[in-house]
Each structure stands twice: as structure tokens, then as C-alpha cells.
Design a protein around this motif. Sequence first.
Motif: not given
Length: 258
Positions: A146-169
Amino acid sequence: MVITEHEKIFDYSSMSTSDFLVINGVEFSVGEMSNGMSYHIIAIDIPADFKLKNDKCTQSAIDQILSAGGEAIIAHPYWYGMNFLDLLRLKNYIGIEVLNWGCEGDIGGGRGISSVYWDEILSNGRRVYGFAVDDVHYYTYDVAGGWIMVKAPNLTKEDIMEAIRRGEFYSSSGPKVSNLEVSERKIRLECDGARFISFVTIPTLGKRIDMGDDKPLTYCEVDISKDLFFGGKPRGYIRIELEDEKGKRCWLNPIFLT
């Protein structure tokens, strides 16, 4: 990757590289559900020096996690025998584990999928996301399920977490979604092959599209009002769930309509 040991937080930041990101996490046992068992709360993006001040109150634990800059996820609702009120009495958590692969497998006895719980929360007006996770304990069947696929511009904690908080995964145990388009009237989805695609919404409404002629679905399009709400006014939410020919599933986060 988020590593979530029980009750212990380690600083994994040194493991991250340019193409591999590790985010701190932990799994807390707190409070009490209606069946007498404790809640299991996953904290992600939590400081390594975080200390929970009170393990008796579940809402307090969630509030502390958020105050520390993290996010809280409710772990394995079905496996742990929660009822819907156990989830509805809490607030401010970002989501639930819609799939816990370890609980779906051998030890969990097929109690790893909690989509019914998710729909109950969403039907009551909550805006929460679904997460697919491994919950690795034995490093055998419970790995990479099980995993999530995140739509984020960069592989950084800041971009990944921001995308997760927006539900973009989206969450998956196998299927991949390559494109999703949502307009006022239509939803269009492209994937790598599905046995069926379900458009789940408020009770008694929605639609399931099955593959025909033994050819997996790679594209589908629905009219939101006509196909999902029988010509009525769209309301509540729509979430998309699909299954491939191997029985592996994928869950997209809700489209909130009101």
C-alpha cells in the motif's frame, strides 16, 4: 517514505537523498474507543523531539500533533473494530487508512480495507482523505502492498507535505492513474487498466463502470449530474475507486461538491 514506529520517534532526515525522501513519523496508542481498545493515531512530519503530554485523550493527542506542525491519520479502523461514532467524535485529523496492507493480509485476516468507514465520515460532511499504507511488522507479506502517489513539483518534505495537505495524491495497492480531469459537468479518468471503476458518492447514488469484452478499462468519462445523481443537483462528495484484474485497488481522494 514515512517510518512510524510504535510510541518512538527517530530522526530519519539523514537517510534522505536527492531521489529518496524519508519523513519522520510515529504511531501512538491513545484514549479509548467504544470497544475498550485504544485508538492508534499516526503522526507524520512530526519533530524528532516531540513528546505527547497526555495519552488519555485522543483529541488532545491530535491537537498536539497539529500544534507541532504534523498531521494525524486514524489507523486501521476496520481491523481495530471501530464504530462510526469513534471516528465522528474526533476532529482535525487529515485522514484515515483506507487500506492497511498488513491488516488485509495473513495476520490481519482480511480486515485492512476501511472504505465503508471513509464513506460514513464523508457522508456526514467531514473532509478527510484516504491513505494506503503497508504497516510492516514481519517484512514478508506486509511489504510494498500500500502506498500513495503524490502530485508535487519537487521531492522535498515541504512540497510533499503541502500536496498531501491539499489532498493531491491517490492511494493504491497496484493500479496507476495517469490523468484526472474534473469540470463542472464531467469527470474524465485515465488509468493503466481496471476491471471496474466506481464513482462513490452519498447514499443510494453513484455509478460503477465495468470493463467489457474482456478488455480492461483505461479511460472513462461520466456526466456528474446525469450519471451519478440521476439528473439531480450534485452534492456532498464524489470519490473514485478502481480495481484491476489482479484484485488490486486504487482510491482517489474525494471531489468535494458542497
